[in-house]
Design an enzyme around this catalytic site. Structure first.
Site, PDB file in Angstrom:
ATOM      1  N   PRO A 146       9.831  -5.984   3.723  1.00  0.00           N
ATOM      2  CA  PRO A 146       8.615  -5.023   4.122  1.00  0.00           C
ATOM      3  C   PRO A 146       7.611  -6.176   4.431  1.00  0.00           C
ATOM      4  O   PRO A 146       7.319  -7.045   3.623  1.00  0.00           O
ATOM      5  CB  PRO A 146       8.281  -4.284   2.893  1.00  0.00           C
ATOM      6  CG  PRO A 146       9.905  -4.164   2.322  1.00  0.00           C
ATOM      7  CD  PRO A 146      10.569  -5.334   2.668  1.00  0.00           C
ATOM      8  N   GLY A 206       3.262  -1.413   7.825  1.00  0.00           N
ATOM      9  CA  GLY A 206       3.596   0.047   8.110  1.00  0.00           C
ATOM     10  C   GLY A 206       3.388   1.013   6.970  1.00  0.00           C
ATOM     11  O   GLY A 206       3.563   2.097   6.876  1.00  0.00           O
ATOM     12  N   GLN A 207       3.499   0.344   5.740  1.00  0.00           N
ATOM     13  CA  GLN A 207       3.553   1.308   4.483  1.00  0.00           C
ATOM     14  C   GLN A 207       2.152   1.824   4.269  1.00  0.00           C
ATOM     15  O   GLN A 207       1.049   1.651   5.151  1.00  0.00           O
ATOM     16  CB  GLN A 207       3.480   0.349   3.361  1.00  0.00           C
ATOM     17  CG  GLN A 207       4.844  -0.701   3.122  1.00  0.00           C
ATOM     18  CD  GLN A 207       4.738  -1.870   3.753  1.00  0.00           C
ATOM     19  OE1 GLN A 207       3.917  -2.220   4.627  1.00  0.00           O
ATOM     20  NE2 GLN A 207       5.748  -2.812   3.519  1.00  0.00           N
ATOM     21  N   ASP A 208       2.119   2.993   3.890  1.00  0.00           N
ATOM     22  CA  ASP A 208       1.302   4.190   3.805  1.00  0.00           C
ATOM     23  C   ASP A 208      -0.172   3.611   3.382  1.00  0.00           C
ATOM     24  O   ASP A 208      -1.039   3.750   3.992  1.00  0.00           O
ATOM     25  CB  ASP A 208       1.528   5.195   2.593  1.00  0.00           C
ATOM     26  CG  ASP A 208       0.681   6.280   2.733  1.00  0.00           C
ATOM     27  OD1 ASP A 208      -0.004   6.558   3.658  1.00  0.00           O
ATOM     28  OD2 ASP A 208       0.238   6.838   1.642  1.00  0.00           O
ATOM     29  N   LEU A 232      -1.155   0.443   3.620  1.00  0.00           N
ATOM     30  CA  LEU A 232      -1.582  -0.744   4.712  1.00  0.00           C
ATOM     31  C   LEU A 232      -1.995  -0.035   5.894  1.00  0.00           C
ATOM     32  O   LEU A 232      -2.837  -0.815   6.628  1.00  0.00           O
ATOM     33  CB  LEU A 232      -0.519  -1.672   4.973  1.00  0.00           C
ATOM     34  CG  LEU A 232       0.177  -2.259   3.716  1.00  0.00           C
ATOM     35  CD1 LEU A 232       1.283  -3.337   4.264  1.00  0.00           C
ATOM     36  CD2 LEU A 232      -0.917  -3.295   3.423  1.00  0.00           C
TER      37      LEU A 232
END
Length: 181
Positions: free
Chosen positions: A48, A71-73, A75
């Site tokens: 990731p 693209g994590q929530d 970020l």
């Protein structure tokens, strides 16, 4: 001699200009895999992305500076810090992730409403087309209501980041858009 030097400077300005691209999408959509498929034409093991990766990709003497953004929530709220001077948005969609497609749609329209992206063209990669349960590019286009986007040029391209299938067609579309707006 002076005219030749001037012509050379002007030519290099127009031909060697870098075009800023942000590569966004939800976590695990395949953004980093696509970036390194562009760069090395091979699959690399990824983890990731925390923050961003940046690479220069050259297509037919057109230079794209590609910012692959995590693209994590947590970020996604910082994506807008990358928007300044962006000419192209590459939105990578996991074609098997039906549950989170509404989140992708929300993020897309939030980006398109941002002042810094008012002139950006949008390339949507419908990734993971090699999976049996994937949605087609047409299905994704309908769900995201892409035909309603009138103020940004856009193109959706089915692809598979692992094989590279469809990626060149997406880059080709981008090269045709350089200097249009």
């Amino acid at each position: 001699m002076v005219m030749g030097l001037l012509f050379t400077k002007l030519w290099s300005f127009f031909c060697d200009q870098e075009h800023k691209v942000i590569v966004v999408g939800l976590d695990n959509a395949g953004k980093t895999t696509i970036l390194y498929q562009f760069l090395m034409n091979e699959v690399v093991h990824t983890s990731p992305t925390i923050g961003s990766n940046v690479e220069e990709i050259v297509v037919k003497s057109t230079h794209f500076l590609m910012w692959d953004i995590g693209g994590q929530d947590l970020l996604r709220s910082s994506w807008n810090t990358y928007y300044t001077n962006t000419e192209f948005i590459i939105l990578v969609v996991d074609s098997t992730d039906r549950e989170r497609l509404p989140i992708t749609k929300e993020e897309l329209y939030r980006m398109l409403a941002h002042e810094d992206l008012r002139n950006a063209a949008v390339l949507i990669f419908a990734n993971k087309q090699d999976k049996k349960c994937c949605m087609s590019a047409v299905e994704i286009s309908k769900f995201l209501k892409l035909s309603a986007i009138k103020d940004h040029p856009w193109h959706i391209q089915a692809c598979c980041a692992l094989t590279g299938e469809g990626l060149c067609q997406g880059l080709e579309w981008m090269t045709t858009r350089v200097g249009v707006r």
